[in-house]
Scaffold this active site. Structure first.
Site, short mmCIF file in Angstrom:
data_model
loop_
_atom_site.label_atom_id
_atom_site.label_comp_id
_atom_site.label_asym_id
_atom_site.label_seq_id
_atom_site.Cartn_x
_atom_site.Cartn_y
_atom_site.Cartn_z
N MET A 23 0.84 -1.20 0.00
CA MET A 23 0.00 0.00 0.00
C MET A 23 0.88 1.25 0.00
O MET A 23 0.40 2.35 0.33
CB MET A 23 -0.93 0.00 1.21
CG MET A 23 -1.88 -1.20 1.19
SD MET A 23 -3.39 -0.92 2.09
CE MET A 23 -2.75 -0.64 3.73
N ALA A 25 3.95 3.92 1.15
CA ALA A 25 4.61 4.36 2.39
C ALA A 25 5.71 3.37 2.74
O ALA A 25 5.81 2.88 3.86
CB ALA A 25 3.60 4.51 3.54
N HIS A 27 8.91 1.17 3.59
CA HIS A 27 9.98 1.21 4.59
C HIS A 27 10.86 -0.01 4.37
O HIS A 27 10.64 -0.81 3.44
CB HIS A 27 9.38 1.27 6.00
CG HIS A 27 8.37 0.21 6.27
ND1 HIS A 27 8.68 -1.14 6.28
CD2 HIS A 27 7.02 0.27 6.49
CE1 HIS A 27 7.60 -1.84 6.53
NE2 HIS A 27 6.57 -1.02 6.65
N GLU A 28 11.82 -0.17 5.25
CA GLU A 28 12.82 -1.24 5.10
C GLU A 28 12.17 -2.63 5.07
O GLU A 28 12.70 -3.55 4.45
CB GLU A 28 13.82 -1.09 6.26
CG GLU A 28 15.16 -1.73 6.06
CD GLU A 28 15.82 -1.41 4.73
OE1 GLU A 28 16.39 -2.35 4.15
OE2 GLU A 28 15.78 -0.25 4.26
N HIS A 30 9.24 -3.45 3.60
CA HIS A 30 8.84 -3.65 2.21
C HIS A 30 10.06 -3.91 1.32
O HIS A 30 10.03 -4.76 0.44
CB HIS A 30 8.14 -2.39 1.66
CG HIS A 30 6.88 -2.01 2.36
ND1 HIS A 30 6.77 -0.85 3.11
CD2 HIS A 30 5.65 -2.60 2.42
CE1 HIS A 30 5.53 -0.75 3.58
NE2 HIS A 30 4.84 -1.80 3.19
N GLN A 54 -10.29 -2.74 2.09
CA GLN A 54 -9.77 -3.44 3.27
C GLN A 54 -9.74 -2.55 4.50
O GLN A 54 -9.27 -2.97 5.56
CB GLN A 54 -8.41 -4.07 3.00
CG GLN A 54 -7.25 -3.09 2.87
CD GLN A 54 -5.97 -3.79 2.45
OE1 GLN A 54 -5.86 -4.25 1.31
NE2 GLN A 54 -5.02 -3.91 3.35
N LYS A 142 4.99 -10.27 9.17
CA LYS A 142 4.45 -9.33 10.14
C LYS A 142 2.93 -9.44 10.15
O LYS A 142 2.31 -9.33 11.20
CB LYS A 142 4.87 -7.90 9.79
CG LYS A 142 4.83 -6.96 10.97
CD LYS A 142 4.51 -5.56 10.57
CE LYS A 142 3.05 -5.32 10.69
NZ LYS A 142 2.60 -4.02 10.32
N ASP A 143 2.36 -9.61 8.98
CA ASP A 143 0.91 -9.79 8.84
C ASP A 143 0.63 -11.29 8.71
O ASP A 143 0.28 -11.77 7.64
CB ASP A 143 0.40 -9.00 7.65
CG ASP A 143 0.68 -7.51 7.81
OD1 ASP A 143 -0.03 -6.85 8.57
OD2 ASP A 143 1.65 -7.01 7.21
N GLN A 146 -2.70 -12.58 7.49
CA GLN A 146 -2.85 -12.30 6.06
C GLN A 146 -2.15 -13.40 5.24
O GLN A 146 -2.68 -13.83 4.20
CB GLN A 146 -2.24 -10.94 5.75
CG GLN A 146 -2.20 -10.57 4.27
CD GLN A 146 -1.84 -9.12 4.08
OE1 GLN A 146 -2.70 -8.26 4.17
NE2 GLN A 146 -0.58 -8.81 3.82
P1 AMP Z 1 1.41 -3.04 3.49
O1 AMP Z 1 1.97 -1.96 2.63
O2 AMP Z 1 1.35 -2.68 4.93
O3 AMP Z 1 0.13 -3.62 2.95
O4 AMP Z 1 2.46 -4.22 3.45
C1 AMP Z 1 2.87 -4.77 2.20
C2 AMP Z 1 3.64 -6.04 2.45
O5 AMP Z 1 4.80 -5.74 3.23
C3 AMP Z 1 2.84 -7.07 3.26
O6 AMP Z 1 3.11 -8.37 2.73
C4 AMP Z 1 3.38 -6.90 4.64
O7 AMP Z 1 3.27 -8.06 5.43
C5 AMP Z 1 4.84 -6.59 4.36
N1 AMP Z 1 5.45 -5.91 5.49
C6 AMP Z 1 5.04 -4.79 6.12
N2 AMP Z 1 5.83 -4.48 7.17
C7 AMP Z 1 6.79 -5.45 7.20
C8 AMP Z 1 7.90 -5.72 8.05
N3 AMP Z 1 8.20 -4.93 9.07
N4 AMP Z 1 8.66 -6.81 7.78
C9 AMP Z 1 8.36 -7.62 6.75
N5 AMP Z 1 7.33 -7.43 5.90
C10 AMP Z 1 6.55 -6.36 6.13
#
Ligand code: AMP
Length: 267
Positions: A23, A25, A27-28, A30, A54, A142-143, A146
Site C-alpha cells: 500500500m 509508504a 519502509h525497510e 517492504h 480493506q 508481520k501480517d 494475512q
Molecule cells: P502493506 O503496505 O502494509 O500492505 O504491506 C505490504 C507487504 O509488506 C505485506 O506483505 C506486509 O506483510 C509486508 N510488510 C510490512 N511491514 C513489514 C515488516 N516490518 N517486515 C516484513 N514485511 C513487512
C-alpha cells in the site's frame, strides 16, 4: 525502473516475475521483500495501491500516507523493475460486484476486530494476481494472518502462483516496521517496543515451563501497563488461526492512542 498505471502495461515480458503487493509508504520491511523478490525471479513488480475495501469506516484510509514518487525511488533502489500504481477505478470498475471471502482462518483476531478487512485483502490480491500474473508473490510475516488467508485462497481457488513469506523486519529496538509507526507521537514511539518485548518474554516463560495462560496474561499486563489497549494477545495454531495451548505462534494487536499496532512471534 518504470511506473505504470494500467494492467495492459504489465504484459509482454518473457521471463519470470516476482510480485510484491504493497500500500506504499515503503519502509525497510517492504524493501526486504523487494530484495528477496529479486533473488527469486527475473523481473520484480511492486504494486502501490491503498485498497479502500480493506479499511473499515472508522479506519485510516483517508489519512494513509501516499507518496508515489518517493515509493518508486525506494522500490527501484531495492531492485524493482516495475512499480504498478493502479487507480481505484482500475481496480474497482463501475458496476463491480464480486468479493473473495475466505472463511475459517479469517474468523478470529484481525478478522474479528476488522470486519470485512480480509474480504478486501483477498479480493484485491486476487485481482492483482490476475493482472500481474506472477510466478511468485511475496508477503511479510508481520501480517501473519494475512499470510494464512492468502495461502488458503491460493489453494482453494487453484491460483497458479507460488507464495513466499518473509520474516518481519524490525527497528533496532525491536518494534516491527510499519507504515503506521509514522502516526506515533514521540512518547508513544518510546513505549511501542514493549509490544514485541512482551511477546518475547511470553515465549521465554513458555520455554521455562510457565503455563500458556499465565505467560499470556503477564504479557497482556506488561503491554497494558505502558498504555496500550490490547485487542488480543494469544497463543495460536498459525495454520488455522485458532487459540491453541500447544500453539506455534503468539499474535497480538494493541492500540496506542489512535494508532493500532500488530505483531507476532513464531515459536
Ligand atoms: P502493506 O503496505 O502494509 O500492505 O504491506 C505490504 C507487504 O509488506 C505485506 O506483505 C506486509 O506483510 C509486508 N510488510 C510490512 N511491514 C513489514 C515488516 N516490518 N517486515 C516484513 N514485511 C513487512
Amino acid at each position: 525502473m518504470k511506473i505504470v498505471h494500467l494492467p495492459e502495461e504489465l504484459r509482454g515480458f518473457g521471463g519470470t516475475t516476482a510480485f510484491v503487493p504493497t500500500m506504499g509508504a515503503l519502509h525497510e520491511g517492504h524493501l526486504e521483500l523487494v530484495r528477496e523478490a529479486k533473488r527469486q525471479a527475473n523481473r520484480v513488480v511492486v504494486s502501490v495501491f491503498v485498497n479502500p475495501t480493506q479499511f473499515g469506516p472508522n479506519e485510516d484510509f483517508a489519512r494513509y500516507p501516499r507518496n508515489l514518487e518517493r515509493d518508486s525511488e525506494l522500490a527501484g533502489g531495492a531492485g524493482a523493475d516495475v512499480v504498478y500504481a493502479p487507480s481505484v477505478e482500475t481496480m474497482y470498475p463501475a458496476g463491480e460486484s464480486t468479493r473473495v471471502q475466505v472463511s475459517g482462518v479469517t474468523e478470529l483476531y484481525e478478522g474479528a476486530h476488522r470486519p470485512g478487512h480480509f474480504d478486501g485483502v483477498a479480493t484485491v490480491v486476487l485481482k492483482l494476481f490476475n493482472q500481474v500474473r506472477p510466478d511468485v508473490a511475496l508477503f511479510g510475516r508481520k501480517d501473519l494472518q494475512q499470510c494464512a488467508v492468502i495461502a488458503q485462497m491460493v489453494r482453494d481457488l487453484a491460483v497458479p502462483v507460488r507464495l513466499s513469506f518473509v520474516p518481519t523486519v524490525r527497528e533496532a529496538d525491536g518494534l516491527a516496521m510499519s507504515s503506521r509507526n509514522a502516526y506515533l507521537s514521540p512518547e508513544e514511539r518510546a513505549v511501542a517496543p514493549t509490544l514485541y518485548a512482551s511477546l518475547r518474554q511470553a515465549v521465554e516463560r513458555l520455554r521455562a515451563g510457565v503455563s500458556s495462560a499465565e505467560s499470556l496474561e503477564e504479557a497482556r499486563r506488561a503491554v497494558s501497563a505502558v498504555g496500550f489497549e490490547v485487542d488480543y494477545l494469544d497463543l495460536i495454531d498459525a495454520s488455522r488461526f485458532v487459540p491453541s495451548a500447544e500453539g506455534n505462534a503468539i499474535v497480538a494487536a494493541a492500540r496506542l492512542g489512535r494508532t493500532r499496532l500488530i505483531d507476532n512471534i513464531e515459536l
